[in-house]
Design an enzyme around this catalytic site. Structure first.
Site, mmCIF file in Angstrom:
data_model
loop_
_atom_site.group_PDB
_atom_site.id
_atom_site.type_symbol
_atom_site.label_atom_id
_atom_site.label_comp_id
_atom_site.label_asym_id
_atom_site.label_seq_id
_atom_site.Cartn_x
_atom_site.Cartn_y
_atom_site.Cartn_z
ATOM 1 N N HIS A 58 110.084 63.345 99.695
ATOM 2 C CA HIS A 58 110.050 61.983 99.141
ATOM 3 C C HIS A 58 109.942 62.041 97.611
ATOM 4 C CE1 HIS A 58 108.588 57.662 99.141
ATOM 5 N NE2 HIS A 58 108.175 58.080 97.957
ATOM 6 N N GLU A 59 108.981 62.815 97.132
ATOM 7 C CA GLU A 59 108.795 62.924 95.689
ATOM 8 C C GLU A 59 109.970 63.650 95.028
ATOM 9 O OE1 GLU A 59 106.644 61.168 94.510
ATOM 10 O OE2 GLU A 59 105.077 60.939 96.008
ATOM 11 N N HIS A 62 112.768 61.191 94.321
ATOM 12 C CA HIS A 62 112.572 60.472 93.060
ATOM 13 C C HIS A 62 112.953 61.356 91.872
ATOM 14 C CE1 HIS A 62 110.646 56.957 94.721
ATOM 15 N NE2 HIS A 62 109.614 57.627 95.211
#
Length: 267
Positions: A58-59, A62
């Site tokens: 998820h990170e 980004h």
């Protein structure tokens, strides 16, 4: 001066992340083969490690999107190594999400990596950076639930099936909560570039409390019931029954199981 060697090291996958993936693989094998003396312990370790892997991805979503959008400082911060220890908010990104999974079976949105937004031009790029994280959860959910909606469960051990169902639930809750247009969450980050400067300034002080507000609202019984009914509807659409997610959570929280799901497996 940045060299090719330093850029390569900035993007080399961290041994920490590889170690977590190894735990996920080994415990997943233990669940599949019923190798562990206690299937609940194996499910707990498998789901927790897989959940941490998804948080890292998820990170990374980004960070990688920000890199290609113009923030070349991302590499030097270590975000592209998938090392959870490099995140700006390790507590919010890793520790609290795991605690909430253990306590309530909710996929808590993680904290954000630090992105130098001033380096990025274009509202669409800013929106895409915010959307990249929860879209990763959507992709992870599709992978976890694929055996169900592809009707490919023949030969899949029952306990492993339950673990996948629960993991899919976590990914879906994380994606939905992250996409809420609440200050401090990714959903607000998607729409923020399209708001006026005046509105952004008025909303900014509330960003640190957005996540707390969401979970405060979820504690309202009527809201909690409606939220999980919506989650169950999505899961049923993906071919996952309520019994499968219930048993997945029961095996995960092995220290307080009532034995009903063990009875289902032994039938």
């Amino acid at each position: 001066m940045t060299t090719a060697t330093s850029r390569h090291s900035d993007r080399r996958i961290s041994p920490v992340f590889l170690g977590i993936v190894a735990v996920m693989a080994v415990t997943g094998w233990a669940v599949w083969t019923d190798f562990a003396a206690s299937p609940g312990v194996a499910v707990f370790l498998f789901v927790t490690s897989a959940w941490i892997v998804s948080l890292c991805l998820h990170e990374y979503g980004h960070a990688r999107t920000a890199l290609h959008s113009g923030d070349i400082s991302i590499g030097t911060k270590g975000y592209l190594t998938l090392n959870p220890l490099k995140y700006t908010h390790a507590l919010l990104s890793i520790v609290l999400p795991v605690v909430f999974v253990i306590m309530g079976g909710i996929g808590l949105p993680g904290g954000a990596v630090f992105i130098e937004r001033g380096r990025i031009r274009g509202r669409w790029k800013h929106s895409l950076i915010s959307a990249a994280g929860p879209l990763t959860n959507v992709l992870f959910a599709l992978v976890c639930t694929a055996p169900f909606w592809l009707h490919a469960l023949d030969g899949v051990p029952m306990v492993f099936r339950f673990a996948l169902a629960f993991l899919g639930l976590l990914q879906i809750t994380a994606a939905i909560l992250n996409f809420l247009p609440v200050p401090g969450l990714d959903g607000y980050g998607v729409i923020e570039p399209w708001l006026s400067y005046k509105i952004r300034r008025q909303v900014e002080p509330f960003a640190p409390f957005g996540l707390l507000a969401v979970f405060g609202v979820l504690f309202i019984p009527e809201v909690n019931l409606a939220f999980f009914e919506a989650i169950d509807t999505i899961l049923r659409g993906l071919g996952i029954s309520e019994v499968e997610t219930y048993c997945g959570q029961e095996f995960y929280r092995f220290w307080q199981t009532d034995g009903r799901c063990e009875a289902i497996v032994s039938q």
